[in-house]
Enzyme design. Structure first.
Site, mmCIF file in Angstrom:
data_model
loop_
_atom_site.group_PDB
_atom_site.id
_atom_site.type_symbol
_atom_site.label_atom_id
_atom_site.label_comp_id
_atom_site.label_asym_id
_atom_site.label_seq_id
_atom_site.Cartn_x
_atom_site.Cartn_y
_atom_site.Cartn_z
ATOM 1 N N CYS A 96 -2.938 13.608 -4.197
ATOM 2 C CA CYS A 96 -1.550 13.152 -4.108
ATOM 3 C C CYS A 96 -0.550 14.287 -4.328
ATOM 4 O O CYS A 96 -0.388 15.157 -3.486
ATOM 5 C CB CYS A 96 -1.330 11.994 -5.076
ATOM 6 S SG CYS A 96 0.102 10.962 -4.679
ATOM 7 N N ARG A 131 6.881 2.479 0.363
ATOM 8 C CA ARG A 131 5.794 3.324 -0.108
ATOM 9 C C ARG A 131 4.485 2.835 0.508
ATOM 10 O O ARG A 131 4.340 1.659 0.857
ATOM 11 C CB ARG A 131 5.689 3.278 -1.643
ATOM 12 C CG ARG A 131 6.837 3.975 -2.356
ATOM 13 C CD ARG A 131 6.639 3.936 -3.861
ATOM 14 N NE ARG A 131 5.464 4.692 -4.285
ATOM 15 C CZ ARG A 131 5.461 6.014 -4.490
ATOM 16 N NH1 ARG A 131 6.556 6.722 -4.281
ATOM 17 N NH2 ARG A 131 4.367 6.624 -4.903
ATOM 18 N N HIS A 198 -6.595 7.821 -4.876
ATOM 19 C CA HIS A 198 -6.720 7.719 -6.331
ATOM 20 C C HIS A 198 -7.900 6.783 -6.600
ATOM 21 O O HIS A 198 -8.742 6.545 -5.752
ATOM 22 C CB HIS A 198 -5.449 7.116 -6.932
ATOM 23 C CG HIS A 198 -4.240 7.989 -6.801
ATOM 24 N ND1 HIS A 198 -4.031 9.092 -7.603
ATOM 25 C CD2 HIS A 198 -3.166 7.908 -5.970
ATOM 26 C CE1 HIS A 198 -2.870 9.655 -7.285
ATOM 27 N NE2 HIS A 198 -2.325 8.962 -6.302
#
Length: 247
Positions: A96, A131, A198
């Site tokens: 990220c 997002r 993640h």
């Protein structure tokens, strides 16, 4: 011969969101279960560049904007060492925000340009608004040379596109990926991997953890060192369950 590896954990106190510490634990345990000694080196603010140069594997997670602003100022001092390690083939996992830092620039929603390290041929744009959040599955068969699916969780506003000198880690099966446009996820350059997965990514995908360990051993000892096979049946079952829920 007893083997050993040093894992350089970049900014553990600032860049470790969404459980990314689990990547360090996965690498450590999968080494120790094979009798490979591990040293975890925490490399944070004001640590000398020599700490990066003496690491066999580099790992960096993500963070919120405020933490990334702090890290950015310090990381500039370490750019030369980091670029040197990546170009020399030291394996690394950058997740990220850590992934974005390696690019040329980050364009904010208001049009402002934040110069990044420029270590890799890629750039990130945040268009504002939605997002990219949710579980994701990725076909990484080309990267691994055999049928392989990676699973994880993504949560990012930035959209990253890579240049011709780089290859994607895989193709999105379900989810958004690096930019929600070209169907690609992550980036690979030499032995450096950038990704938005993640979860953390390595406990969910032990094949990737072992790839990093294997490359680190080869780089350090200059020979192929076969890894002892571990029982990953539980991790595989978890991956299958996640995959079924995403269908």
């Amino acid at each position: 011969m007893k083997y050993s590896l040093t894992i350089g954990w970049l900014y553990p106190d600032l860049m470790s969101i969404y459980g990314d510490k689990g990547n360090i634990i996965a690498l450590q345990k999968r080494c120790e279960w094979r009798g490979i000694a591990v040293t975890i080196k925490k490399i944070s603010l004001d640590a000398p560049s020599s700490e990066i140069r003496s690491s066999d594997v580099l790992v960096m997670g993500g963070a919120q904007d405020s933490q990334q602003t702090i890290v950015a100022k310090d990381l500039v001092k370490k750019k030369e060492a980091l670029q040197e390690k990546i170009e020399n083939g030291t394996p690394g996992l950058f997740v990220c925000g850590g992934f974005q830092f390696l690019g040329k620039y980050y364009k904010e929603a208001d049009g402002g340009i934040i110069q990044q390290l420029g270590v890799l041929d890629m750039c990130t744009v945040n268009p504002g608004g939605k997002r990219l959040i949710g579980n994701i599955s990725v076909d990484a068969s080309t990267f691994f040379g055999r049928e392989t699916m990676l699973v994880g969780f993504e949560n990012h506003g930035g959209r990253t596109k890579i240049g011709k000198a780089m290859k994607p880690l895989g193709t999105v099966i379900k989810g958004y990926g690096s930019n929600a446009e070209d169907g690609q996820e992550g980036a690979v350059y030499k032995n450096c991997i950038g990704t938005y997965l993640h979860g953390p990514i390595l406990p969910k995908n032990p094949i990737l953890a072992d790839w990093l360990i294997q490359k680190a051993l080869e780089k350090k000892y200059k020979k192929t060192i076969p890894l002892v096979q571990l029982d990953d049946s539980l991790a595989q079952k978890a991956r299958e369950t996640v995959s079924e829920k995403m269908l």
